[in-house]
Scaffold this active site. Structure first.
Site, PDB file in Angstrom:
ATOM      1  N   SER A  25      42.100  17.169  53.068  1.00  0.00           N
ATOM      2  CA  SER A  25      43.727  16.004  51.889  1.00  0.00           C
ATOM      3  C   SER A  25      44.973  17.011  52.406  1.00  0.00           C
ATOM      4  CB  SER A  25      42.821  16.582  51.030  1.00  0.00           C
ATOM      5  OG  SER A  25      43.757  17.770  50.252  1.00  0.00           O
ATOM      6  N   TYR A  58      43.602  12.057  52.968  1.00  0.00           N
ATOM      7  CA  TYR A  58      42.988  11.331  52.046  1.00  0.00           C
ATOM      8  C   TYR A  58      43.687  12.416  50.859  1.00  0.00           C
ATOM      9  CZ  TYR A  58      40.027  15.150  50.604  1.00  0.00           C
ATOM     10  OH  TYR A  58      38.810  16.155  50.728  1.00  0.00           O
TER      11      TYR A  58
END
Length: 115
Positions: A25, A58
């Site tokens: 991420s 993300y």
């Protein structure tokens, strides 16, 4: 019919860390997330201005005010600390929705402070 449009952008943020030993991420300062309307877990594109890499990951929330922009896990191999990145998210809108929509554009300085 839906069309994909720019939803938000953090422009030319400086990578503060690259942590290979994390699950994955991008860690983004909480205040920058709010200004860019980003949510935890939201998919974003990362565009590295220094090396031309473009990839998706993300969002995870970083501490407010620390101005962290940290790529984690496999994404850490695609950047270096100090690189300039553009963080982009998108939204699906109808033609009617698009006519009134304005994306959130967050410009930052060298230390990731919003301008």
């Amino acid at each position: 019919m839906l069309f994909e449009f720019l939803y938000s952008k953090i422009h030319r943020a400086t990578v503060t860390d690259a942590n290979l030993n994390y699950v994955g991420s991008i860690t983004i300062d909480e205040e920058l997330m709010e200004k860019a309307n980003l949510k935890v877990g939201q998919k974003v594109d990362i565009l590295d201005v220094n090396n031309g890499e473009r990839f998706q990951t993300y969002v995870i929330k970083g501490p407010r005010g620390k101005r962290d922009i940290c790529l984690n896990g496999a994404a850490a191999r695609k950047v270096q600390k100090g690189d300039k990145v553009i963080i982009v998210s998108y939204v699906y809108l109808t033609r009617d929705e698009q006519s009134d929509f304005e994306p959130a554009i967050v410009m930052v300085d060298e230390d990731n402070n919003p301008l």
